[in-house]
Structures are given as C-alpha cells and as structure tokens.
Write a protein that holds these residues in place. Structure first.
Motif, PDB file in Angstrom:
ATOM      1  N   ASN A 181       0.823  -1.209   0.000  1.00 47.49           N
ATOM      2  CA  ASN A 181       0.000   0.000   0.000  1.00 47.49           C
ATOM      3  C   ASN A 181       0.856   1.258   0.000  1.00 47.49           C
ATOM      4  O   ASN A 181       1.780   1.385   0.807  1.00 47.49           O
ATOM      5  CB  ASN A 181      -0.909   0.023   1.229  1.00 47.49           C
ATOM      6  CG  ASN A 181      -1.973  -1.055   1.186  1.00 47.49           C
ATOM      7  OD1 ASN A 181      -2.632  -1.239   0.164  1.00 47.49           O
ATOM      8  ND2 ASN A 181      -2.141  -1.760   2.290  1.00 47.49           N
ATOM      9  N   LEU A 184      -1.567   6.710  -0.307  1.00 51.07           N
ATOM     10  CA  LEU A 184      -2.892   6.953  -0.877  1.00 51.07           C
ATOM     11  C   LEU A 184      -3.770   5.706  -0.764  1.00 51.07           C
ATOM     12  O   LEU A 184      -4.975   5.810  -0.516  1.00 51.07           O
ATOM     13  CB  LEU A 184      -2.778   7.404  -2.341  1.00 51.07           C
ATOM     14  CG  LEU A 184      -4.099   7.787  -3.022  1.00 51.07           C
ATOM     15  CD1 LEU A 184      -4.821   8.878  -2.236  1.00 51.07           C
ATOM     16  CD2 LEU A 184      -3.844   8.250  -4.458  1.00 51.07           C
ATOM     17  N   HIS A 185      -3.184   4.519  -0.947  1.00 51.16           N
ATOM     18  CA  HIS A 185      -3.932   3.281  -0.707  1.00 51.16           C
ATOM     19  C   HIS A 185      -4.458   3.259   0.729  1.00 51.16           C
ATOM     20  O   HIS A 185      -5.617   2.914   0.983  1.00 51.16           O
ATOM     21  CB  HIS A 185      -3.036   2.059  -0.918  1.00 51.16           C
ATOM     22  CG  HIS A 185      -2.822   1.678  -2.351  1.00 51.16           C
ATOM     23  ND1 HIS A 185      -1.927   2.324  -3.168  1.00 51.16           N
ATOM     24  CD2 HIS A 185      -3.382   0.688  -3.112  1.00 51.16           C
ATOM     25  CE1 HIS A 185      -1.929   1.757  -4.365  1.00 51.16           C
ATOM     26  NE2 HIS A 185      -2.815   0.769  -4.359  1.00 51.16           N
ATOM     27  N   CYS A 188      -7.394   5.561   1.229  1.00 51.79           N
ATOM     28  CA  CYS A 188      -8.627   5.015   0.654  1.00 51.79           C
ATOM     29  C   CYS A 188      -9.164   3.872   1.498  1.00 51.79           C
ATOM     30  O   CYS A 188     -10.377   3.733   1.676  1.00 51.79           O
ATOM     31  CB  CYS A 188      -8.361   4.531  -0.771  1.00 51.79           C
ATOM     32  SG  CYS A 188      -8.002   5.857  -1.944  1.00 51.79           S
ATOM     33  N   ALA A 196      -6.144  12.299   1.993  1.00 53.12           N
ATOM     34  CA  ALA A 196      -6.166  12.077   0.545  1.00 53.12           C
ATOM     35  C   ALA A 196      -6.245  13.405  -0.199  1.00 53.12           C
ATOM     36  O   ALA A 196      -5.604  13.589  -1.242  1.00 53.12           O
ATOM     37  CB  ALA A 196      -7.336  11.177   0.169  1.00 53.12           C
ATOM     38  N   MET A 212      -2.274   6.131  -8.553  1.00 53.34           N
ATOM     39  CA  MET A 212      -3.622   5.574  -8.607  1.00 53.34           C
ATOM     40  C   MET A 212      -3.679   4.303  -9.445  1.00 53.34           C
ATOM     41  O   MET A 212      -4.601   3.500  -9.307  1.00 53.34           O
ATOM     42  CB  MET A 212      -4.613   6.615  -9.133  1.00 53.34           C
ATOM     43  CG  MET A 212      -4.879   7.746  -8.147  1.00 53.34           C
ATOM     44  SD  MET A 212      -6.263   8.829  -8.608  1.00 53.34           S
ATOM     45  CE  MET A 212      -5.588   9.649 -10.061  1.00 53.34           C
ATOM     46  N   THR A 221      -6.121  -1.499  -6.609  1.00 54.39           N
ATOM     47  CA  THR A 221      -5.752  -0.097  -6.753  1.00 54.39           C
ATOM     48  C   THR A 221      -6.496   0.723  -5.708  1.00 54.39           C
ATOM     49  O   THR A 221      -7.347   0.221  -4.968  1.00 54.39           O
ATOM     50  CB  THR A 221      -6.123   0.431  -8.150  1.00 54.39           C
ATOM     51  OG1 THR A 221      -7.553   0.445  -8.276  1.00 54.39           O
ATOM     52  CG2 THR A 221      -5.524  -0.435  -9.251  1.00 54.39           C
ATOM     53  N   CYS A 222      -6.201   2.022  -5.678  1.00 57.94           N
ATOM     54  CA  CYS A 222      -6.879   2.907  -4.734  1.00 57.94           C
ATOM     55  C   CYS A 222      -8.384   2.915  -4.970  1.00 57.94           C
ATOM     56  O   CYS A 222      -9.169   2.912  -4.021  1.00 57.94           O
ATOM     57  CB  CYS A 222      -6.320   4.324  -4.873  1.00 57.94           C
ATOM     58  SG  CYS A 222      -4.573   4.473  -4.408  1.00 57.94           S
TER      59      CYS A 222
END
Length: 353
Positions: A181, A184-185, A188, A196, A212, A221-222
């Motif tokens: 991760n 940003l992962h 989310c 974010a 992303m 993905t995110c």
C-alpha cells in the motif's frame, strides 16, 4: 497514550519562523549526508534480507514502535524540548549536548524507525514539523521494518497537516509498505479523506495518476479499495483526479463496477456508471457485471445494468450468458427478451447465422 501536552512532551511555539533559523540550519548541515541513518541501515541490510526482516516483525502491528521502542513518550518530549533550537542560541549549547542531539537525530531503532517516525507515532505534531523541515528528502523517505515511511504513519494516524507538510518537502507518495500500500492506498482503505485531499493538492498530476494505477500485493488499486469500503466521497475524489474507472485488479480482473455489484450496492454502481464505467467490462474469466448480478440474484442491480445498456448476450469463458445464469429466477428472467424459440436447445437470440 497520554493526552495532555505535558505528558506527551509537546513543543509549544508561538513563532513558526523559529523552525527555519540558523540553529536548525546548523543541524541540517550536520545531518545533510545522514551518515548515521545510512550506516545503521546499511549494516542492517548487510545482515539480513528483506524477507528476513519481514519474518522478524511480529503480528499485524501497523507501527513497529507502538509499545516497543526504548524511546518513551516522556523521553521523546524531553528531547523535543531540547531540540527547540529557535529558543536557544547555538553558543549556549555545550558541545556534548549538541553531539547527543545529532546522534539521536541520526539513529534508527531496531524496528527501523527514525526519530521522525517516532514523533509521528506519538502525534508530536510540532516536533514532527520541525524534523520535516530539518531532514532532506532521503531521510523523509526512510522505511521502517514494516516498509512504512513517515507519510504512511501520518496518513494512518489521520494527521493531514503533517501529510501536507511531508509532501511539500518532497516526500514520496509512491513508496509501498509491506502490504504493497502507498499512503494513498492507506487513505482510501482507512477513509482518511482529508489526508487524501492533501495528497491530491501537493502531488503533480502525472505522479498522482501513476500512484492511482499502482496495485498493492492483493492486486487492488486505490479505486478498488475505496469501492470496497463503500466510500463514495473517496471514489468521487479519485474520479475527479483522473482515476481509471475501468482499471482491473491484478487477481481476477474486476473493475470497481464489478466490486460494487458484488457488494449489492446499487447507489455505488449507479455512481460509477454515471461517471462512465464500462457496463460490459469483462473479468479474466469473461464475466461482466451483469453476469455477477444475475449470479447473485440481484434483480435491482441487474435492472440498473440493463437500463445502462448492458449486453445480455455476452458469454463468459464457460460459454454462459447472463440469461443462462438466471436459473429460473422470475425477477431476473423478466429483464430479458422473449427467448423461448430455440434451435438444438439454444435460444435463437444472440445466435449468429
């Protein structure tokens, strides 16, 4: 963890400009090559492989220093006060005192944490800001034994101001922790919308797009993570920033729309469709969202997909259409065209002549 400023050893500065004075500059020059970090890290890397380091980490701790570091909250607070350099002229500090501070600043714990990791862990925000301004990018990007950077920790602990400060000082957004991760992962997955937002503001568009597109070690993905969490605010933010609506996960080829269908989330599926998600996107096994909706006997989402133009005659790798999967479900069958004219046991609808 104590909540009061006294127990946590917070530093109270009324003058933010003090963090950029000549005293911090002198520490910057002493630490510019971060020799202590490099020496400690290289010696550790020379003794064990990455796999060995991962094996040595116990449990699912998000942070290697919770309750495990020899640097306690009290001692961290004491050190943060000593490092309030704007309040103490350089000529008033003894040589041994300065050397002690430099050594502490350039130390990595047995868990791989720098002093900045630990300051963030204990939510010493003012001290963390001073360290962020002090350290070069290479130190800001040091990963601990769980491959977490300070940016990962600030995100997980929902400290958006530190997230913004780290990114302003060129901390990397694309580094991945032991689960694959990026920060940003994490935002989310954990619903850290404010963090974010800071990432989207302080990251160039091209770099943000690349992050992303990254998959974690589960192939997500995110956008997949935000959808799995049913977080429409996060989904909208990612879409606004240019996330690929039809990106497939790395294990089964699902798009975010497939995920929304599996969750039986009509509202989220409608959002994705309205934003341009491909209604006929196929997984690696050929299943479209309509295949999944029918297979899960979800008439509401099946109707939504049909109204959005889903092709009812597409076949998966088992040579099945969505109709084949209806299996006598009257609510689902009512969505499909009249099909009782058959040749050799197969509907003439969709047959090629």
């Amino acid at each position: 963890m104590a909540n009061s400023d006294e127990e946590k050893g917070k530093v109270d500065h009324s003058d933010d400009e003090g963090r950029n004075d000549s005293d911090l500059g002198s520490f910057r020059s002493l630490n510019r090559d971060y020799q202590g970090f490099k020496t400690t890290k290289e010696s550790r890397d020379g003794d064990e492989t990455n796999d060995d380091k991962l094996d040595s980490v116990a449990g699912e701790r998000w942070d290697s220093a919770y309750g495990s570091s020899s640097l306690t909250i009290d001692s961290l607070g004491e050190f943060s006060q000593r490092c309030s350099l704007s309040e103490q002229p350089a000529d008033e500090r003894t040589e041994s005192h300065s050397e002690q501070e430099v050594n502490l600043l350039s130390t990595i714990t047995e868990d791989g944490d720098t002093i900045l990791h630990l300051a963030i862990i204990h939510e010493e925000e003012e001290f963390s800001r001073q360290l962020i301004e002090l350290f070069p990018k290479e130190v800001l990007d040091i990963q601990n034994n769980l491959y977490q950077t300070p940016l990962h920790l600030a995100t997980y602990l929902d400290l958006p101001e530190l997230v913004g400060r780290l990114l302003q000082n060129q901390a990397s957004l694309d580094l991945q922790d032991q689960e694959g991760n990026t920060p940003l992962h994490l935002a989310c997955n954990q619903g850290r919308a404010n963090c974010a937002s800071k990432m989207t503001v302080h990251t160039p568009t091209q770099q943000l797009t690349a992050v992303m597109e990254l998959q974690n070690w589960r192939g997500l993905t995110c956008l997949h993570l935000a959808t799995l969490r049913r977080n429409q605010r996060m989904v909208k933010l990612l879409i606004k920033e240019g996330a690929n609506l039809n990106v497939q996960d790395g294990t089964s080829g699902k798009t975010a729309l497939h995920v929304a269908v599996e969750l039986h989330d009509v509202s989220l599926a409608k959002l994705l469709l309205n934003k341009g998600a491909n209604v006929d996107a196929a997984m690696f096994n050929g299943c479209t969202p309509l295949h999944l909706a029918v297979g899960r006997r979800d008439a509401a989402i099946a109707l939504l997909l049909c109204q959005s133009g889903a092709d009812q005659m597409l076949r998966n790798m088992e040579d099945e259409t969505a109709l084949d999967l209806a299996d006598g479900n009257d609510d689902i069958l009512a969505l499909f065209p009249f099909d009782d004219i058959q040749i050799s046991g197969r509907s003439i609808i969709g047959m090629k002549f």
